[in-house]
Design a protein around this motif. Structure first.
Motif, PDB file in Angstrom:
ATOM      1  N   ASN A  61       0.988  -1.238  -0.015  1.00  0.00           N
ATOM      2  CA  ASN A  61       0.235   0.029   0.100  1.00  0.00           C
ATOM      3  C   ASN A  61       0.901   1.208  -0.090  1.00  0.00           C
ATOM      4  OD1 ASN A  61      -1.719   2.206   0.661  1.00  0.00           O
ATOM      5  ND2 ASN A  61      -3.150   0.738   1.923  1.00  0.00           N
ATOM      6  N   PRO A  62       0.828   2.207  -1.041  1.00  0.00           N
ATOM      7  CA  PRO A  62       1.558   3.336  -0.965  1.00  0.00           C
ATOM      8  C   PRO A  62       1.630   4.126   0.177  1.00  0.00           C
ATOM      9  CG  PRO A  62       0.384   3.342  -2.967  1.00  0.00           C
ATOM     10  CD  PRO A  62      -0.147   1.997  -2.139  1.00  0.00           C
ATOM     11  N   VAL A  63       0.307   4.030   0.912  1.00  0.00           N
ATOM     12  CA  VAL A  63       0.381   4.747   2.085  1.00  0.00           C
ATOM     13  C   VAL A  63       1.283   4.314   3.426  1.00  0.00           C
ATOM     14  CG1 VAL A  63      -1.335   5.438   3.911  1.00  0.00           C
ATOM     15  CG2 VAL A  63      -2.080   5.458   1.447  1.00  0.00           C
ATOM     16  N   SER A  64       1.479   2.820   3.163  1.00  0.00           N
ATOM     17  CA  SER A  64       2.393   2.154   4.320  1.00  0.00           C
ATOM     18  C   SER A  64       3.734   2.280   4.123  1.00  0.00           C
ATOM     19  CB  SER A  64       1.893   0.807   4.437  1.00  0.00           C
ATOM     20  OG  SER A  64       0.455   0.574   4.111  1.00  0.00           O
ATOM     21  N   ILE A  82      -6.057  10.014  -0.328  1.00  0.00           N
ATOM     22  CA  ILE A  82      -5.464   9.165  -1.358  1.00  0.00           C
ATOM     23  C   ILE A  82      -6.080   8.244  -1.491  1.00  0.00           C
ATOM     24  CG2 ILE A  82      -3.926   8.260   0.734  1.00  0.00           C
ATOM     25  CD1 ILE A  82      -1.619   7.921  -1.668  1.00  0.00           C
ATOM     26  N   LEU A  84      -6.850   4.384   0.342  1.00  0.00           N
ATOM     27  CA  LEU A  84      -5.663   3.611   0.616  1.00  0.00           C
ATOM     28  C   LEU A  84      -5.656   3.517   2.359  1.00  0.00           C
ATOM     29  CD1 LEU A  84      -3.505   4.231  -2.110  1.00  0.00           C
ATOM     30  CD2 LEU A  84      -4.534   2.205  -1.709  1.00  0.00           C
ATOM     31  N   LYS A  85      -5.836   4.718   2.899  1.00  0.00           N
ATOM     32  CA  LYS A  85      -5.366   4.785   4.300  1.00  0.00           C
ATOM     33  C   LYS A  85      -6.488   3.802   5.171  1.00  0.00           C
ATOM     34  CE  LYS A  85      -3.806   9.307   4.444  1.00  0.00           C
ATOM     35  NZ  LYS A  85      -3.970  10.779   4.291  1.00  0.00           N
ATOM     36  N   LEU A 122      -7.832   1.309   3.649  1.00  0.00           N
ATOM     37  CA  LEU A 122      -7.470  -0.232   3.190  1.00  0.00           C
ATOM     38  C   LEU A 122      -6.164  -0.644   4.071  1.00  0.00           C
ATOM     39  CD1 LEU A 122      -7.349  -0.354  -0.569  1.00  0.00           C
ATOM     40  CD2 LEU A 122      -8.694  -1.943   0.864  1.00  0.00           C
ATOM     41  N   GLU A 123      -5.157   0.326   4.541  1.00  0.00           N
ATOM     42  CA  GLU A 123      -4.200  -0.087   5.453  1.00  0.00           C
ATOM     43  C   GLU A 123      -4.542  -0.714   6.727  1.00  0.00           C
ATOM     44  OE1 GLU A 123      -1.727   3.353   6.897  1.00  0.00           O
ATOM     45  OE2 GLU A 123      -0.122   2.147   6.629  1.00  0.00           O
TER      46      GLU A 123
END
Lengths: 461, 580
Positions: free
Chosen positions: A117-120, B82, B90-91, B93-94
């Motif tokens: 995940n790009p956020v991670s 994002i 995505l946050k 999803l994380e």
């Protein structure tokens, strides 16, 4: 109990077709048992109702429509992973081949991995000191980066990779573990042996996991090799908190294996016969490098690829360059002049360099020196081409200094011994020493303060 | 109601004799409920492209229709977020699946729990039509979100809640349509991503998108509502240029699409933008930014959709009356996704394996840029800046060539400039902007009357230099006559001191138009002075010895952005030093 299917409906290159399979799933693993009891493994690459197309990794020679029994395993290709993998040698499909028995698995992981995940992601910033001037000063390697070596047949890319592995102080801090994952795809036995020896010599062999698919091993297995290696690397980096350096050679052979597989499936070819999805496929490997927030470990990749005919616009180097964070390009001319490592400075680049150098990382003047060296060396190329037309004697005074600078830059900065491990201070000071050959007003990429501090003009050389 | 999977090939799933599906309908595929889209319907079979990994899928698993096309959810909470290519946050999803992305996770795109301070702007009994604003709320400290009546809703306000605190899915009003049915309005609505959002009508292009990058603003300006392409081989600085534009351009909203690019680049944008402060408002840049990240290793079908998701979000903010700039990095990856899916569908390929409909898809996308009068009566624009990654840095390949037909500003990045670390590596001989005529009035009014005449002179000098360099390459610079030497020296100042711009230098990273003008004027002033002296027979060595040329190269570092008036002194100094 697992069902066995007797017989096949079709064999075509590495693909076999099996009819009447009820409950198969896409990309499921299969085992094919031949008449003589040997087992080959394969993967379902196309499903249509009760018909499954299986790609056989070890090739289909010796199989017939009647004599084969197929067993579906009910899961996609997995690799058994454990910290014990270090110090071991595996086949391209992840089976131990060093005669030391099976690895006791801690868990099984899907070799295709999952996208991070790009956020991670943690943006890579810590630089790795490789002790090689051209890399440290001009294309700095950062922990978590993917930085390929673009080479050609007959050049010293293996030696360079071995030197990086030996000198990379990737775990300089206390309590951090460092390990190497090595994947060989379609390389000669000698090359694999050279790496094994050099790992042994530098004393890291017990911290290396090797995945070998040599040039005489099954071609289709080559598609699995980097995936197995990266799965092991990801596991060690992100679950065991180690700093992993993953060397993969030769990516061109990998892409060729992919092309072979694609054409046997009758897919529409893209450029030079490579499948249209080559970019996505390569990305699914390279993008597995990186660092994750809250994880101690990191995964740094050094893929090596040979450019067919030294052509950087060939699809494999071209697409690689679009995915990786820079590239180290080797140059045939420097190699022939006897300069090792023959790194061609101008097309080489490290995209993550700008955030990992300077005050607090390397030295405050690093970026200025690097820019000035690039600009000056680019001017050398112009001066040389002019000199080849009008003769060196006819050049203006400044261009003559540039010619001098170019020669010394290659001989003293680029060239270095296989065992020469330069510190970043040594490298940058050497850079200044060479820049001092040029007149001060030519150094337009450097602030006046830095010039005052480091520029000491030299007329003597 | 559901149908069964017949065959699976990568992201393409086929169903036999399933006639219940509409073209472009969104569907759930398999037991894991992967998100897919119907891309082909015939008598015999229906073709679905799946936006997630199909590993483990079985023939015979169900495919469930949703009855609606792939849509974006539009409402407050989009900014600072994002998303992936199909607008999954995505946050979240994380939080759901950890650092590695999992399949079959369906999440509402916006934060359902966040409370907004809503002001209702309609009253009971009022007649409303699509596009009218019925509620506003501060979305970030920079941007006020304006909720607009969704398409197809026309009628009388039957019920309205008082202004106050609401979440995105709370009903704030009800509209009675002509047929008597009641439509509840929440703060959000859906829009099919492949359909352009409507506006009242297009209006002419007359304002530039000020980027603070000298080579763009002065030589090749981009217009608000225009479309530009940035092609370049790897390492030429496409992403860097896109980042610079996203940081400094004067749009109200930035939509940044990372389409099939590197994961670390998205992380960098996320990090940098939250640290960077917008010079105009003093707020972090993230407050006006939305990111769409579908990196190269994420599913290829979602990469194809990401471009449409991005432009739909952009159009939504345009309709509120904002100027939106959209950075698509890179459209080549999108074209490759088209090619990949087309290959799986066994379509007849055209050039280099790309499908024959590549040009029409590209033109559809770029035509969604524009300056419009919105349905609510305001004015908004969408500017598209698309990066192109040509194979082998060869600009004759299909994506670059077709893109060239649909954009009017072409900023060609050059490998040899990048090798010499001349950034931004925009080649001044192959780039062009067709917006010059449209913008000349604005430049004359807002910057200076003689901006464009000076610009023409600057461009002419550069092209004259590149002609002379051909000769220099053969015989060396020493044989040229003095007036031509002067051109080469001046062009050197332009290249080093004007075109080259240091993105990492605090002052040089963004330069206001006024300073750009003054710099250009000063350089050309020196050239004019020099020409006159040389005509009088003064040798060029004497002019060079004054050190003026090197001094002008350093203007960009020596003169702070707010003190550009000091360049007047430079011109006086030129007068004194050159009074032979």
């Amino acid at each position: 109990m697992t069902l066995q299917f007797i017989g096949l409906s079709q064999i075509n290159g590495p693909l076999v077709v099996l009819d009447g399979v009820p409950d198969a799933s896409y990309e499921e693993m299969a085992e094919l048992v031949c008449e003589d009891g040997t087992v080959r493994s394969g993967r379902i690459v196309h499903l249509a109702d009760q018909r499954a197309v299986i790609q056989v990794y070890e090739g289909t020679s010796g199989l017939s429509l009647k004599n084969t029994r197929t067993r579906l395993l009910g899961h996609p290709m997995r690799l058994s992973v454990s910290p014990e993998m270090l110090g071991r040698v595996f086949s391209g499909a992840g089976r131990p081949i060093d005669g030391l028995g099976e690895v006791y698995p801690e868990k099984y992981l899907d070799i295709n991995g999952r996208p991070i995940n790009p956020v991670s992601r943690e943006y890579p910033r810590s630089y790795i000191n490789t002790g090689i001037s051209t890399i440290d000063a001009l294309t700095t390697l950062i922990r978590g980066q993917k930085l390929p070596i673009f080479s050609g047949s007959g050049m010293d890319h293996n030696k360079l990779a071995a030197q990086i592995v030996r000198q990379a102080q990737i775990a300089e801090e206390e309590g951090q573990e460092f390990a190497v994952v090595f994947a060989a795809m379609g390389v000669k036995n000698d090359v694999a042996d050279f790496f094994r020896k050099s790992f042994e010599e530098s004393g890291v062999l017990s911290r290396v996991a090797m995945f070998l698919n040599l040039s005489n091993d099954p071609v289709i297995e080559r598609i699995l090799t980097p995936r197995c290696a990266l799965t092991a690397a990801e596991y060690l980096a992100f679950e065991k908190g180690m700093h992993i350096l993953c060397v993969m050679t030769d990516m061109t052979s990998y892409a060729e294996a992919l092309r072979e597989f694609s054409s046997s499936r009758g897919e529409i070819p893209g450029r030079k016969g490579y499948p249209g999805y080559l970019y996505s496929d390569l990305a699914s490997l390279y993008e597995r490098a990186g660092a994750i927030k809250g994880c101690k470990g990191s995964l740094t990749q050094i893929p090596i690829l040979t450019m067919p005919n030294d052509d950087i616009t060939h699809p494999v180097p071209d697409l690689t360059g679009y995915i990786t964070e820079g590239q180290i390009v080797l140059d045939r001319y420097l190699d022939q002049t006897g300069i090792y490592p023959p790194i061609s400075v101008l097309p080489s680049l490290s995209r993550l360099m700008k955030d990992g150098i300077g005050e607090g990382y390397t030295r405050a003047d690093h970026s200025a020196v690097a820019n000035q060296l690039f600009a000056a060396y680019a001017h050398v190329a112009d001066a040389r081409s002019l000199a080849s037309v009008i003769g060196e004697e006819e050049l203006g005074a400044t261009d003559k200094r540039y010619m001098k600078f170019g020669k010394l830059f290659e001989e003293r900065f680029i060239a270095q011994n296989f065992y020469d491990n330069r510190s970043i201070d040594q490298t940058l000071n050497l850079g200044w020493e060479l820049l001092s050959i040029l007149p001060r007003e030519e150094l337009d990429r450097v602030d006046s303060d830095l010039l005052d501090k480091y520029y000491h003009p030299r007329e003597d050389i | 109601m559901s149908e069964k999977i017949y065959s699976i090939n990568g992201p393409v799933v086929k169903l036999k004799e399933a006639k219940a599906f509409q073209m472009m309908e969104m569907v759930y595929v398999g037991n894991r409920r992967l998100i897919g889209e119907v891309i082909g319907v015939t008598e015999e079979e229906t073709t679905v492209q799946v936006y997630e990994g199909t590993t483990g899928l079985k023939a015979g698993e169900p495919v469930i229709p949703t009855g609606a096309p792939l849509s974006a959810t539009l409402g407050p909470g989009i900014l600072t977020n994002i998303f992936d290519g199909i607008q999954r946050p995505l946050k979240h999803l994380e939080a759901e699946s950890g650092a590695f992305l999992a399949d079959g996770v369906e999440i509402f795109p916006l934060d359902k729990e966040r409370v907004f301070d809503v002001t209702i702007t309609i009253s009971e009994g009022a007649t409303v039509s699509p596009g009218m604003i019925y509620a506003t709320c501060p979305e970030t400290s920079l941007i006020t979100h304006r909720c607009m009546i969704p398409a197809g809703v026309k009628g009388v306000v039957a019920e309205v809640m008082p202004s106050g605190k609401y979440r995105v899915n709370d009903t704030v009003a009800k509209i009675r349509k002509k047929d008597g049915s009641l439509v509840p309005l929440t703060l959000c609505q859906k829009w099919p991503v492949r359909t352009p959002r409507p506006s009242a009508h297009r209006i002419g292009i007359e304002r530039p998108l000020v980027t603070g990058q000298r080579v763009i603003d002065t030589l090749f300006p981009i217009a608000k509502g225009g479309a530009a392409a940035i092609p370049g081989g790897f390492g030429a600085g496409k992403t860097m240029t896109q980042h610079q534009l996203a940081k400094w351009c004067d749009a109200d909203i930035i939509v940044y699409i990372g389409c099939g690019e590197r994961g670390n680049e998205m992380t960098q944008v996320l990090e940098e933008f939250s640290e960077l402060i917008d010079p105009k408002s003093g707020k972090p840049l993230t407050e006006r930014t939305v990111l769409i990240a579908n990196t190269s290793n994420m599913p290829v079908a979602a990469r194809e959709a990401s471009i449409y998701t991005g432009i739909t979000l952009a159009e939504y903010y345009r309709d509120m009356g904002y100027h939106v700039a959209i950075m698509a990095d890179s459209t080549s990856r999108w074209a490759e996704a088209l090619r990949e899916i087309s290959g799986r569908l066994e379509e007849m390929p055209a050039e280099e394996g790309f499908p024959a409909y590549l040009p029409s898809r590209l033109s559809e996308f770029y035509e969604r840029a524009g300056c419009v009068e919105t349905l609510a009566g305001g004015e908004g624009s969408v500017t598209i800046i698309g990066a192109v990654s040509p194979q082998g840095a060869d600009f004759s390949e299909p994506v670059t060539q077709n893109t060239k037909r649909f954009v009017r500003c072409f900023l060609a990045l050059d490998k040899s400039l990048a090798y010499a670390r001349h950034y931004p590596a925009i080649n001044w001989t192959t780039s062009y902007s067709e917006y010059l005529d449209d913008l000349s009035l604005w430049y004359a009014k807002e910057v200076a009357n003689d901006f464009f005449p000076l610009r023409r002179k600057l461009a002419a000098l550069l092209s004259e230099e590149s002609r002379l360099m051909e000769i220099v390459k053969l015989v060396g610079a020493d044989v040229l006559p003095d007036d031509q030497k002067l051109i080469i020296e001046t062009a050197r100042v332009i290249r080093l001191g004007f075109l080259q711009q240091n993105a990492f230098h605090a002052e040089d990273t963004f330069v206001p138009l006024k300073k750009q003008y003054e710099m250009m004027k000063t350089i050309l002033y020196l050239y004019d002075k020099g020409t006159k002296l040389i005509a009088r027979g003064v040798p060029i060595s004497k002019i060079l010895a004054t050190g003026l040329f090197d001094k002008l190269v350093r203007i960009k570092y020596d003169i702070p952005n707010d003190q550009f008036s000091r360049l007047e002194e430079y011109r006086k100094e030129i007068d004194t030093l050159l009074s032979f």
